[in-house]
Design a protein around this motif. Structure first.
Motif, mmCIF file in Angstrom:
data_model
loop_
_atom_site.group_PDB
_atom_site.id
_atom_site.type_symbol
_atom_site.label_atom_id
_atom_site.label_comp_id
_atom_site.label_asym_id
_atom_site.label_seq_id
_atom_site.Cartn_x
_atom_site.Cartn_y
_atom_site.Cartn_z
ATOM 1 N N CYS A 85 0.835 -1.220 0.000
ATOM 2 C CA CYS A 85 0.000 0.000 0.000
ATOM 3 C C CYS A 85 0.862 1.260 0.000
ATOM 4 C CB CYS A 85 -0.911 0.028 1.230
ATOM 5 S SG CYS A 85 -2.124 -1.292 1.224
ATOM 6 N N PHE A 86 2.176 1.107 0.233
ATOM 7 C CA PHE A 86 3.053 2.277 0.315
ATOM 8 C C PHE A 86 3.713 2.501 -1.045
ATOM 9 C CE2 PHE A 86 2.172 0.883 4.485
ATOM 10 C CZ PHE A 86 2.106 2.027 5.246
ATOM 11 N N GLN A 87 2.913 2.990 -1.961
ATOM 12 C CA GLN A 87 3.396 3.252 -3.316
ATOM 13 C C GLN A 87 4.259 4.504 -3.298
ATOM 14 O OE1 GLN A 87 2.432 1.439 -6.200
ATOM 15 N NE2 GLN A 87 1.515 -0.030 -4.775
ATOM 16 N N ASN A 88 5.207 4.566 -4.180
ATOM 17 C CA ASN A 88 6.081 5.745 -4.353
ATOM 18 C C ASN A 88 6.967 6.048 -3.146
ATOM 19 O OD1 ASN A 88 4.804 6.135 -6.820
ATOM 20 N ND2 ASN A 88 3.189 7.327 -5.844
ATOM 21 N N VAL A 89 7.045 5.144 -2.197
ATOM 22 C CA VAL A 89 8.023 5.329 -1.111
ATOM 23 C C VAL A 89 8.721 3.997 -0.891
ATOM 24 C CG1 VAL A 89 7.182 7.177 0.399
ATOM 25 C CG2 VAL A 89 6.172 4.904 0.568
ATOM 26 N N THR A 90 9.980 4.106 -0.559
ATOM 27 C CA THR A 90 10.688 2.892 -0.174
ATOM 28 C C THR A 90 10.748 2.896 1.334
ATOM 29 O OG1 THR A 90 12.005 3.169 -2.152
ATOM 30 C CG2 THR A 90 12.772 1.537 -0.567
ATOM 31 N N LEU A 91 10.092 1.965 1.932
ATOM 32 C CA LEU A 91 10.098 1.899 3.392
ATOM 33 C C LEU A 91 11.464 1.426 3.862
ATOM 34 C CD1 LEU A 91 6.674 0.157 4.111
ATOM 35 C CD2 LEU A 91 7.207 2.573 4.277
ATOM 36 N N PRO A 92 11.883 1.901 5.034
ATOM 37 C CA PRO A 92 13.137 1.375 5.580
ATOM 38 C C PRO A 92 13.028 -0.134 5.775
ATOM 39 C CG PRO A 92 12.268 3.143 6.948
ATOM 40 C CD PRO A 92 11.248 2.871 5.905
ATOM 41 N N LYS A 93 14.167 -0.761 5.765
ATOM 42 C CA LYS A 93 14.174 -2.219 5.983
ATOM 43 C C LYS A 93 13.571 -2.568 7.338
ATOM 44 C CE LYS A 93 17.725 -4.247 3.215
ATOM 45 N NZ LYS A 93 18.815 -3.319 2.922
ATOM 46 N N GLY A 94 12.915 -3.695 7.403
ATOM 47 C CA GLY A 94 12.462 -4.198 8.701
ATOM 48 C C GLY A 94 11.095 -3.694 9.118
ATOM 49 N N CYS A 95 10.365 -3.037 8.217
ATOM 50 C CA CYS A 95 9.017 -2.580 8.583
ATOM 51 C C CYS A 95 8.035 -3.744 8.509
ATOM 52 C CB CYS A 95 8.555 -1.475 7.628
ATOM 53 S SG CYS A 95 9.255 0.109 8.049
ATOM 54 N N PHE A 96 7.109 -3.756 9.422
ATOM 55 C CA PHE A 96 6.107 -4.831 9.459
ATOM 56 C C PHE A 96 4.833 -4.302 10.107
ATOM 57 C CE2 PHE A 96 8.618 -4.811 13.276
ATOM 58 C CZ PHE A 96 7.678 -4.929 14.290
ATOM 59 N N PRO A 97 3.704 -4.983 9.872
ATOM 60 C CA PRO A 97 2.458 -4.547 10.514
ATOM 61 C C PRO A 97 2.408 -5.054 11.955
ATOM 62 C CG PRO A 97 2.046 -6.406 9.037
ATOM 63 C CD PRO A 97 3.506 -6.101 8.934
#
Ligand code: URA
Length: 232
Positions: A85-97
């Protein structure tokens, strides 16, 4: 920290993408355009990509209004995940719900890379209250509500903790529960011969879903929201 790692962790792109940016002279550290991806970044350095300052934060805290059809996982071969769902952004490594919502459940999902906070929110010890907006097939009787709330139901060989329920109208309610058992809300409504027809998580502890967020939208948490979560 190495420049490429710094940029990747800050969400600028994958390690490969940021190496390309560095090589193509898009990256400046303080006043100097940098071409070496292994340059060491100090706390006092300021990093820019195409004149835009890149902020490095160790932890990120994001609120997502999860759509139906998306699963609470970080990767999957079949379904779209909450991270997609996080289009156009690169989330930092290790993100989780933090915690799971069923594929057909909508609403609040906290995404973070702060494992310590997630553990606190999910730990059965802390009894963090989750509020769900529930639409149900049948009207609830007073006896049903007593059963849903009084803590005498056994699921998976363990008694369910007391909960609260606020009737909205005949076919919808707010249900406040302090555990995160598998399909808990749906199973509890089955116990009282009812059926959940729509489920949306509204809050988790002190964190409430921002009503401005349309389904599928997200935003970073505000400082005060992070503070409140950490104070649990
Ligand atoms: N309870 C459920 O039954 N489903 C969810 O997604 C969350 C809580």
């Amino acid at each position: 920290m190495r420049l490429d790692k710094y940029l990747a962790h800050a969400g600028v792109g994958t390690r490969k993408e940021v190496k390309q940016l560095i090589r193509k002279k898009h990256v400046r550290v303080n006043d100097t355009i940098v071409c070496k991806d292994d340059m060491h970044i100090k706390d006092t350095d300021t990093v820019f990509v195409d004149e835009e300052e890149v902020y490095y934060e160790q932890f990120v805290y994001l609120m997502l209004n999860k759509p139906e059809g998306v699963i609470s996982a970080t990767e999957d071969d079949e379904y779209e995940t909450v991270l997609d769902c996080f289009q156009n952004v690169t989330l930092p490594k290790g993100c989780f719900p933090v915690g799971r919502l069923d594929i057909d459940t909508e609403g609040l999902v906290l995404i973070t890379n702060d494992g310590k906070l997630a553990h606190k929110l999910l730990s059965p010890k802390h009894h963090v209250e989750k509020t769900y907006y529930v639409e149900h097939k049948k009207e609830l009787t007073d006896e049903n509500i007593e059963m849903l709330c009084n803590g005498s139901v056994v699921l998976d060989d363990k008694i369910v903790l007391p909960a609260r329920l606020d009737r909205i109208d005949a076919y919808s309610s707010f249900y406040h529960i302090k555990e995160g058992r598998y399909h808990q809300v749906k199973r509890m409504f089955h116990v009282v011969n009812n059926e959940v027809t729509y489920l949306k998580r509204i809050s988790m502890g002190p964190l409430t879903l921002d009503e401005e967020l349309a389904i599928g939208e997200w935003r970073p948490l505000y400082e005060d929201e992070i503070e409140k979560l950490k104070a649990i």
